[in-house]
Design an enzyme around this catalytic site. Structure first.
Site, PDB file in Angstrom:
ATOM      1  CG  HIS B 322     -38.498   3.391  -1.665  1.00 38.32           C
ATOM      2  ND1 HIS B 322     -37.604   2.355  -1.609  1.00 38.32           N
ATOM      3  CD2 HIS B 322     -38.486   3.953  -0.429  1.00 38.32           C
ATOM      4  CE1 HIS B 322     -37.083   2.304  -0.391  1.00 38.32           C
ATOM      5  NE2 HIS B 322     -37.593   3.253   0.341  1.00 38.32           N
ATOM      6  N   GLY B 323     -41.516   3.367  -5.147  1.00 36.49           N
ATOM      7  CA  GLY B 323     -42.451   4.072  -6.017  1.00 36.49           C
ATOM      8  C   GLY B 323     -42.408   3.536  -7.426  1.00 36.49           C
TER       9      GLY B 323
END
Lengths: 315, 475
Positions: B322-323
């Site tokens: 996701h990040g």
């Protein structure tokens, strides 16, 4: 040859479009009627400011203008009629739009522009909030220049009769239902009651310290479009030779001299008809939390004291 | 180009019309050109990154199919390294550098590795994972290598799902890209309905809640516990509506051209266990991790301790997907913990539930559902907070829960949030528990038409236009 499937689809699509057009028209009319029948509240104040107000003194600004400038005190002390066009959560583009509409009708003797210290900082909301002007575009076409800033296709969206009343239904119904319990404004001025407690004041101090430290590490840009609007507002007052006061009204905590604040002052000083007044570092207000209703706004007592002081400076 | 923009409305109508006007043999070209235009509306130069992975994986696919034994595996590894390498450079390089700097400072050393100053290409993790699934499936023999370079490029770049999924599998979508899609009334109408539902979620719910959430999360030092709870709940609903709204628009837009994309969400907030939540949330990513990471690690066919470890690995990597930040890793870690605790408690709960009568059982499921929502919402704090420090500060502020919360700019803003949530959950309740009550597919044409027109005008009256981009674009 087009098959029956396609023809049937497009026939129903046309019927659907006609229904949408009809419902949009009927619903738009109903929402318009509901909106413009309001007697109190922010929408009614917007309607009065844009459609009727023609006083000698005009106050522009955000909620801090709306809650800080007592119409009664300023009017009595200066002997002029007044209207406070300050509105919650608004910024320079909105002040310019309202100024453009009102000055088409009347040239006031004095304009007071209340600015926040972060007025020239980046904030996308300042353009989004121009959506409050959409119900008035049909009546005041000059507003299209401003509402076009909301988005690229904003004026195209105005084909819909319902769209200008987007997000107004709830507050329209609320204002209608609770119209008798809503407090009355005094020529746009809306006093705030209550005062900040010592405990809350201490909390504000701690939070402000953290906020200022965080801000000091950030690279804050100046919004050049906001600067252009600021110039536009002041230039218009100069062209019409209106005595103008740019005021940073009192704050409960002393505000640091940021780049945005210095720019507000230096630009104001370029216009000979403009006087710049900074109360954000005024020790008669800073730390006197009894004069404030919350972290950002004076209460009725504070607004009364400030309005008297301002009237003396203007006299 | 954002789905919630007028530009997209023009783009969509033109592309869909041309799609049916073009002869079948040229449609791939139209869709590919449209997809390139769609992607280049963000940052044009980044199309070169896509071109790089497309060329590598296209060639790799053909050679993997031809090769035998170790050579086959080697080609797959080269393809995976190329894909993961792109992700590593553009998404994780600065994060790794940050951590090296942190470690170096701890050892009184200086890190001279320069930082990369660039924006993360939009949707990079989505199309990279989709590209990887192609070479893996060819390697496994489940998919024939695609010979048509244009069709393969379209597989990676198909505009409805290019920047935020669903992450498709080649078995589902490649065959559809070869097939001739006749104009279908049902596909058009069902596609439009799904798009309208997606726009409702995005414009009426997600973008409305984001006004409140975006005021609170960046300044946790200014807000008390009550505000933190409200903003966390609002964010939980915002991210669901933002992401599933995007998926609905994507699936609907593809459906109008005859493509069936995979379902990505199945009303996840009515789940009564965390594993059920994950079987209904971002299904295309969950199943990707299941098929290409969890099962190859041994899945649940290993010792119980190893199963727990496998779950942790999957969720930590899912967090990192996701990040590039520790916030997302903590978010993944929390879900790993939830999953393991859920597995441990499962037999206990089953025994307990077998002793309950149906009325109490329903109440128990309601409590469990609420518990799942609270756990998921708590983890979202780490997902949304700007820094770990901010996330912990918000959690610390929970001590002041009960104080008067911040209500935004009064009745208008907060009231709209509550109305939006009420509308969403009422409709979803009927979808989940009373499927016989059909609104948008009601056999009575008046009810059907009225509900669709009603939905559009709810969007027009309550929607937030000019809202922000979709949250998952950044991944």
């Amino acid at each position: 040859m087009l098959n029956r499937n396609v023809i049937s689809f497009f026939k129903k699509l046309i019927l659907f479009a006609v229904i949408i057009f009809a419902v949009d028209w009927v619903l738009g009319l109903a929402l318009e009627k509901l909106y413009f029948s309001l007697k109190k509240g922010q929408f009614a104040q917007n309607t009065y400011a844009l459609d009727e107000a023609s006083p000698d003194i005009l106050v522009f600004g955000s909620s801090r203008a709306q809650h800080h400038y007592s119409s009664k005190i300023l009017s009595e002390n200066l002997g002029y009629s007044i209207y406070n066009a300050g509105r919650d959560g608004q910024f320079l583009p909105y002040y310019c739009a309202v100024q453009a509409v009102i000055l088409e009708r009347k040239t006031p003797k004095i304009i007071i522009l209340d600015v926040n210290i972060w007025e020239l900082g980046p904030n996308e909301q300042k353009y989004m909030k121009l959506a409050q002007l959409l119900p008035y575009v049909a009546e005041h076409p000059v507003l299209r220049n401003y509402t076009a800033k909301i988005s690229k296709f904003e004026n195209l969206k105005l084909i819909s009769k319902t769209y200008p009343y987007n997000s107004t239904l709830l507050i329209s119904v609320y204002d209608h239902l609770l119209t008798n319990t809503e407090p009355e404004d005094d020529r746009g001025y809306f006093p705030l009651v209550g005062e900040v407690s010592e405990k809350m004041f201490n909390k504000y101090q701690t939070e402000k310290k953290t906020y200022d430290e965080k801000r000091a590490t950030q690279d804050i840009e100046i919004d050049q479009q906001a600067v252009a609007y600021y110039h536009q507002f002041l230039k218009k007052t100069k062209d019409l030779n209106i005595k103008t006061y740019v005021v940073i009204s009192p704050t409960v905590l002393k505000e640091p001299n940021t780049e945005e604040k210095s720019l507000l002052e230096s630009i104001a000083k370029k216009y000979s008809n403009v006087k710049f007044l900074d109360f954000a570092t005024d020790s008669t207000y800073n730390n006197h939390y009894q004069l404030f209703a919350d972290e950002f706004h004076l209460n009725d007592k504070g607004a009364e004291k400030f309005s008297k002081e301002l009237a003396e400076l203007i006299k | 180009m954002l789905f919630n923009s007028i530009s997209f409305a023009f783009f969509y109508v033109i592309v869909t019309l041309l799609y049916y006007i073009f002869p079948h043999k040229n449609r791939w070209f139209l869709l590919l050109a449209a997809s390139c235009y769609f992607y280049m509306a963000f940052v044009p130069i980044y199309i070169l990154i896509l071109a790089f992975t497309i060329v590598i994986d296209y060639i790799a696919g053909i050679y993997i199919e031809k090769a035998q034994g170790k050579q086959r595996k080697l080609l797959l590894i080269i393809s995976l390294i190329a894909n993961i390498g792109v992700l590593a450079v553009f998404k994780y390089y600065n994060f790794i550098n940050d951590n090296i700097t942190f470690l170096a400072e701890g050892l009184n050393l200086h890190n001279n590795i320069p930082y990369l100053k660039m924006l993360l290409p939009i949707g990079l993790s989505f199309h990279t994972f989709q590209a990887m699934s192609y070479t893996i499936e060819v390697y496994r023999g489940n998919q024939k290598a695609e010979r048509h370079f244009g069709i393969y490029s379209l597989y990676v770049m198909f505009y409805p799902q290019l920047v935020a999924g669903p992450i498709e599998r080649p078995q589902n979508i490649l065959a559809q890209m070869h097939a001739k899609h006749e104009f279908s009334y049902v596909n058009m109408v069902e596609g439009f309905k799904q798009m309208a539902w997606g726009f409702f979620k995005k414009l009426v719910v997600a973008d409305r809640l984001s006004i409140y959430v975006d005021t609170v999360f960046p300044n946790p030092e200014l807000h008390n516990g009550s505000t933190v709870v409200i903003s966390a709940v609002f964010f939980a609903i915002q991210i669901y509506c933002d992401f599933s709204g995007y998926s609905d628009i994507a699936i609907g837009a593809a459906r109008t051209m005859g493509f069936n994309l995979m379902t990505n969400f199945r009303i996840p907030y009515f789940s009564t266990t965390i594993s059920e939540f994950w079987s209904k949330w971002h299904i295309s990513l969950s199943t990707w991790f299941r098929d290409y990471l969890y099962i190859p690690l041994g899945g649940s066919r290993v010792s119980i301790q190893r199963t727990y470890l496998n779950l942790f690995i999957v969720f930590m990597i899912s967090g990192l997907w996701h990040g590039a930040s520790w916030n997302f890793i903590i978010w993944g870690f929390l879900h790993g913990v939830y999953q393991v605790v859920g597995l441990v408690l499962k037999p206990l709960f089953s025994r307990f539930e077998s002793h309950l009568n149906s009325l109490i059982l329903n109440f128990w499921f309601f409590i469990k559902g609420l518990g799942v929502f609270c756990l998921v919402t708590f983890a979202w704090i780490f997902f949304r907070a700007n820094t770990i420090h901010d996330a912990f500060l918000m959690i610390k502020n929970l001590r002041s829960f009960g104080e008067r919360p911040f209500l935004g700019n009064g009745i208008n803003q907060f009231g709209h949030c509550l109305i939006a949530i009420a509308m969403l959950f009422t409709i979803e309740y009927f979808m989940a528990f009373k499927p016989q009550v059909k609104l948008f597919s009601n056999p009575n044409s008046f009810v059907r038409w009225a509900s669709i027109v009603g939905l559009l005008f709810i969007i027009l009256i309550f929607g937030v236009f000019n809202g922000g981009q979709f949250i998952y674009f950044q991944f």
